[in-house]
Design a protein around this motif. Structure first.
Motif, PDB file in Angstrom:
ATOM      1  N   SER A  48       0.830  -1.212   0.000  1.00 49.81           N
ATOM      2  CA  SER A  48       0.000   0.000   0.000  1.00 49.81           C
ATOM      3  C   SER A  48       0.860   1.256   0.000  1.00 49.81           C
ATOM      4  O   SER A  48       1.944   1.281   0.584  1.00 49.81           O
ATOM      5  CB  SER A  48      -0.904   0.017   1.240  1.00 49.81           C
ATOM      6  OG  SER A  48      -1.812  -1.056   1.213  1.00 49.81           O
ATOM      7  N   ARG A  49       0.352   2.306  -0.651  1.00 45.47           N
ATOM      8  CA  ARG A  49       1.026   3.592  -0.534  1.00 45.47           C
ATOM      9  C   ARG A  49       0.971   4.048   0.922  1.00 45.47           C
ATOM     10  O   ARG A  49       0.012   3.753   1.628  1.00 45.47           O
ATOM     11  CB  ARG A  49       0.343   4.649  -1.404  1.00 45.47           C
ATOM     12  CG  ARG A  49       0.836   4.721  -2.842  1.00 45.47           C
ATOM     13  CD  ARG A  49       0.315   3.599  -3.676  1.00 45.47           C
ATOM     14  NE  ARG A  49       0.580   3.812  -5.103  1.00 45.47           N
ATOM     15  CZ  ARG A  49       0.186   2.976  -6.044  1.00 45.47           C
ATOM     16  NH1 ARG A  49      -0.473   1.866  -5.731  1.00 45.47           N
ATOM     17  NH2 ARG A  49       0.450   3.220  -7.317  1.00 45.47           N
ATOM     18  N   LEU A  53       1.272   9.944   1.978  1.00 39.22           N
ATOM     19  CA  LEU A  53       0.912  10.357   0.623  1.00 39.22           C
ATOM     20  C   LEU A  53      -0.512  10.896   0.593  1.00 39.22           C
ATOM     21  O   LEU A  53      -0.775  11.959   0.011  1.00 39.22           O
ATOM     22  CB  LEU A  53       1.049   9.167  -0.332  1.00 39.22           C
ATOM     23  CG  LEU A  53       0.497   9.399  -1.744  1.00 39.22           C
ATOM     24  CD1 LEU A  53       1.333  10.432  -2.489  1.00 39.22           C
ATOM     25  CD2 LEU A  53       0.439   8.088  -2.524  1.00 39.22           C
ATOM     26  N   HIS A 161       9.109   4.302 -17.663  1.00 38.96           N
ATOM     27  CA  HIS A 161       9.980   4.291 -16.494  1.00 38.96           C
ATOM     28  C   HIS A 161      11.292   4.997 -16.819  1.00 38.96           C
ATOM     29  O   HIS A 161      11.854   4.809 -17.902  1.00 38.96           O
ATOM     30  CB  HIS A 161      10.284   2.860 -16.051  1.00 38.96           C
ATOM     31  CG  HIS A 161       9.100   2.104 -15.583  1.00 38.96           C
ATOM     32  ND1 HIS A 161       8.670   2.110 -14.274  1.00 38.96           N
ATOM     33  CD2 HIS A 161       8.214   1.307 -16.256  1.00 38.96           C
ATOM     34  CE1 HIS A 161       7.598   1.353 -14.156  1.00 38.96           C
ATOM     35  NE2 HIS A 161       7.301   0.856 -15.339  1.00 38.96           N
ATOM     36  N   TYR A 172       3.359  -4.900 -14.069  1.00 40.86           N
ATOM     37  CA  TYR A 172       2.929  -4.436 -12.749  1.00 40.86           C
ATOM     38  C   TYR A 172       1.942  -5.446 -12.195  1.00 40.86           C
ATOM     39  O   TYR A 172       0.792  -5.510 -12.596  1.00 40.86           O
ATOM     40  CB  TYR A 172       2.268  -3.060 -12.873  1.00 40.86           C
ATOM     41  CG  TYR A 172       1.810  -2.490 -11.553  1.00 40.86           C
ATOM     42  CD1 TYR A 172       2.735  -2.035 -10.627  1.00 40.86           C
ATOM     43  CD2 TYR A 172       0.464  -2.411 -11.252  1.00 40.86           C
ATOM     44  CE1 TYR A 172       2.329  -1.505  -9.416  1.00 40.86           C
ATOM     45  CE2 TYR A 172       0.040  -1.887 -10.034  1.00 40.86           C
ATOM     46  CZ  TYR A 172       0.971  -1.439  -9.127  1.00 40.86           C
ATOM     47  OH  TYR A 172       0.555  -0.920  -7.934  1.00 40.86           O
ATOM     48  N   GLY A 201       4.650  -1.454   2.837  1.00 39.20           N
ATOM     49  CA  GLY A 201       4.338  -0.473   1.810  1.00 39.20           C
ATOM     50  C   GLY A 201       5.157   0.791   1.962  1.00 39.20           C
ATOM     51  O   GLY A 201       5.595   1.386   0.970  1.00 39.20           O
ATOM     52  N   ASP A 202       5.395   1.194   3.212  1.00 41.49           N
ATOM     53  CA  ASP A 202       6.202   2.379   3.469  1.00 41.49           C
ATOM     54  C   ASP A 202       7.624   2.183   2.971  1.00 41.49           C
ATOM     55  O   ASP A 202       8.246   3.116   2.454  1.00 41.49           O
ATOM     56  CB  ASP A 202       6.206   2.676   4.966  1.00 41.49           C
ATOM     57  CG  ASP A 202       6.953   3.948   5.294  1.00 41.49           C
ATOM     58  OD1 ASP A 202       6.438   5.035   4.987  1.00 41.49           O
ATOM     59  OD2 ASP A 202       8.068   3.864   5.843  1.00 41.49           O
ATOM     60  N   VAL A 204       8.518   0.025   0.472  1.00 37.25           N
ATOM     61  CA  VAL A 204       8.464  -0.070  -0.988  1.00 37.25           C
ATOM     62  C   VAL A 204       8.313   1.316  -1.610  1.00 37.25           C
ATOM     63  O   VAL A 204       8.956   1.640  -2.612  1.00 37.25           O
ATOM     64  CB  VAL A 204       7.298  -0.968  -1.426  1.00 37.25           C
ATOM     65  CG1 VAL A 204       7.094  -0.905  -2.945  1.00 37.25           C
ATOM     66  CG2 VAL A 204       7.551  -2.419  -1.002  1.00 37.25           C
ATOM     67  N   TYR A 205       7.463   2.132  -0.992  1.00 34.52           N
ATOM     68  CA  TYR A 205       7.193   3.483  -1.524  1.00 34.52           C
ATOM     69  C   TYR A 205       7.883   4.553  -0.687  1.00 34.52           C
ATOM     70  O   TYR A 205       7.344   5.641  -0.506  1.00 34.52           O
ATOM     71  CB  TYR A 205       5.683   3.725  -1.564  1.00 34.52           C
ATOM     72  CG  TYR A 205       4.945   2.861  -2.548  1.00 34.52           C
ATOM     73  CD1 TYR A 205       5.058   3.086  -3.918  1.00 34.52           C
ATOM     74  CD2 TYR A 205       4.129   1.816  -2.113  1.00 34.52           C
ATOM     75  CE1 TYR A 205       4.381   2.303  -4.826  1.00 34.52           C
ATOM     76  CE2 TYR A 205       3.441   1.026  -3.024  1.00 34.52           C
ATOM     77  CZ  TYR A 205       3.570   1.269  -4.382  1.00 34.52           C
ATOM     78  OH  TYR A 205       2.894   0.500  -5.289  1.00 34.52           O
ATOM     79  N   ARG A 206       9.085   4.274  -0.238  1.00 33.57           N
ATOM     80  CA  ARG A 206       9.783   5.233   0.614  1.00 33.57           C
ATOM     81  C   ARG A 206      10.131   6.516  -0.136  1.00 33.57           C
ATOM     82  O   ARG A 206      10.424   7.545   0.485  1.00 33.57           O
ATOM     83  CB  ARG A 206      11.051   4.605   1.182  1.00 33.57           C
ATOM     84  CG  ARG A 206      12.040   4.068   0.162  1.00 33.57           C
ATOM     85  CD  ARG A 206      13.178   3.332   0.840  1.00 33.57           C
ATOM     86  NE  ARG A 206      14.110   2.734  -0.093  1.00 33.57           N
ATOM     87  CZ  ARG A 206      13.945   1.564  -0.682  1.00 33.57           C
ATOM     88  NH1 ARG A 206      12.849   0.844  -0.393  1.00 33.57           N
ATOM     89  NH2 ARG A 206      14.819   1.071  -1.530  1.00 33.57           N
ATOM     90  N   LEU A 208       8.020   8.197  -1.864  1.00 30.71           N
ATOM     91  CA  LEU A 208       6.852   9.070  -1.894  1.00 30.71           C
ATOM     92  C   LEU A 208       6.823   9.997  -0.681  1.00 30.71           C
ATOM     93  O   LEU A 208       7.218   9.622   0.406  1.00 30.71           O
ATOM     94  CB  LEU A 208       5.573   8.242  -1.922  1.00 30.71           C
ATOM     95  CG  LEU A 208       5.347   7.406  -3.205  1.00 30.71           C
ATOM     96  CD1 LEU A 208       4.093   6.571  -3.071  1.00 30.71           C
ATOM     97  CD2 LEU A 208       5.271   8.318  -4.420  1.00 30.71           C
TER      98      LEU A 208
END
Length: 208
Positions: A48-49, A53, A161, A172, A201-202, A204-206, A208
């Motif tokens: 998850s995002r 965000l 990308h 994806y 998720g945090d 993976v999407y660090r 953001l």
């Protein structure tokens, strides 16, 4: 593929109690919706995002009319129960159905149908021409069927990308269910506490 609806047509009708967070400000409601969003992605096998965000989007996009959060509630046993919520983004002639959260036990009440009907109706009334349902990963027939039933058009999506990804990393997808190691990983992911999936998720999407 992506699913897009021309708002000059008609949308179906659903019933229930809808609650527009535009008029009911409160970080607690955003946080409640985020828990449902975490659960959706745990079920889908996706990270998850991070909450930051959505917090930033709420603070910076909503005042300019670029973001809405619609919530479906129901009174149960004397308390207000959040059934589902959709975060919408708006730009140009298009309203984008961006993020969803739902209470799995309430899916038989069709809260997502109610959300979509209200979102499309409101977007058309506000002058938007297109309603973009977003993408569906290959093989997800259930989600594809839900988006197709609104008389949408299917359009191919192209993702760029920078820098380019290796060829084997361009798809994806979540954990998937087609290969047995993925099935094992998905089963373990389904049992993870939401706090653990949020932390993953945090990471993976660090960026953001």
């Amino acid at each position: 593929d992506g699913y897009v609806l021309d708002l000059r047509g008609d949308a179906g009708v659903a019933g229930g109690l809808l609650h527009d967070l535009q008029r009911h400000l409160g970080a607690d409601l955003l946080r409640d919706w985020y828990r449902l969003y975490l659960d959706v992605n745990r079920w889908r096998g996706l990270p998850s995002r991070p909450y930051r965000l959505f917090q930033a989007a709420w603070e910076h996009l909503r005042p300019g009319g670029f973001l809405r959060l619609l919530l479906v509630h129901r009174e149960q046993s004397g308390r207000d129960l959040l059934l589902a919520g959709a975060m919408l983004l708006m730009l140009g002639e298009t309203t984008f159905y961006a993020f969803n959260g739902r209470l799995k036990e309430a899916l038989h009440l069709r809260p997502n149908d109610l959300l979509q009907w209200h979102a499309m109706r409101d977007a058309a009334a506000a002058g938007y021409r297109w309603y973009d349902f977003g993408e569906v990963e290959e093989g997800n027939e259930g989600l594809a069927g839900f988006k197709a039933k609104w008389d949408t058009e299917t359009r191919a999506l192209i993702r760029y990308h920078a820098p380019p990804l290796p060829c084997d990393e361009t798809d994806y997808k979540g954990l998937g269910t087609t290969i047995w190691p993925r099935r094992i990983a998905l089963g373990a992911w389904h049992r993870m506490p939401l706090s653990v999936t949020a932390f993953a998720g945090d990471r993976v999407y660090r960026f953001l």
